[in-house]
Design an enzyme around this catalytic site. Sequence first.
Site, short mmCIF file in Angstrom:
data_model
loop_
_atom_site.label_atom_id
_atom_site.label_comp_id
_atom_site.label_asym_id
_atom_site.label_seq_id
_atom_site.Cartn_x
_atom_site.Cartn_y
_atom_site.Cartn_z
N ASP A 44 73.50 28.39 11.16
CA ASP A 44 74.31 27.22 11.59
C ASP A 44 73.59 25.87 11.55
O ASP A 44 73.69 25.09 12.51
CB ASP A 44 74.87 27.48 13.00
N LYS A 90 81.70 32.38 9.98
CA LYS A 90 82.05 33.13 11.18
C LYS A 90 82.78 32.22 12.15
O LYS A 90 82.65 31.00 12.06
CB LYS A 90 80.78 33.70 11.84
N CYS A 139 73.75 31.29 18.89
CA CYS A 139 73.97 32.02 17.65
C CYS A 139 72.71 32.70 17.10
O CYS A 139 72.80 33.80 16.56
CB CYS A 139 74.63 31.12 16.62
#
Length: 197
Positions: free
Chosen positions: A9, A106, A151
């Site tokens: 990310d 995701k 994450c």
Amino acid sequence: MTHALLVIDVQNDFCPGGALAVAGGDEIVAGINTAMASFDAVVLTQDWHPAGHSSFASSHDAAPMSMVEMPYGPQVLWPDHCVQGTQGAAFHNQLHVDRADLIIRKGYNPAIDSYSAFFENDKTTPTGLEGYLRIRGITSLTLVGLATDFCVNYSAVDAAKLGFDVTVNMALCRAIDFDGSLDTAKDGMVQAGVTLG
Ligand code: VGL
Ligand code: ZN
């Protein structure tokens, strides 16, 4: 042993100026680019939410960073971030995206958040990443990116549970560190057998 770099990310919304900015989020980009050369494979993840996602505080008329009980358990409510197709959801413009073998998205399921690159937050719906890595013979993973305590943490713990050899390169991660979440995440990762490098 085949060793992959899993870059979590590294997107504009998690960098300074973004909707869910992580302090120093942009400081790790150059180091991640350099690290890419040392791996057999590079995989990027991209948080990718539809507008009105159930993890957004605005969808619940609630304050950002408050908690809500979802059918799959407690969920932090975030400011709107990484909305599909927006500049906030794009990768940091210095990140060497061209080096990636795979980009896995995701958080696209409107009803379930997905911190982990492997399973959504219901802990059962797979993203498909496990199959991709296994079929390529990848046994070892190094994780870097944002955010350490969400994450990166969830991805590292799931990877270790799946039997991969997992290291988190902490120097190439930055944390949200909300309400003790960084310490909790570090303990959980160590408990799961993740090496914090
Ligand atoms: C993340 C909160 C919400 C992360 C993603 O990338 O750590 N955190 N969505
Ligand atoms: Zn998100």
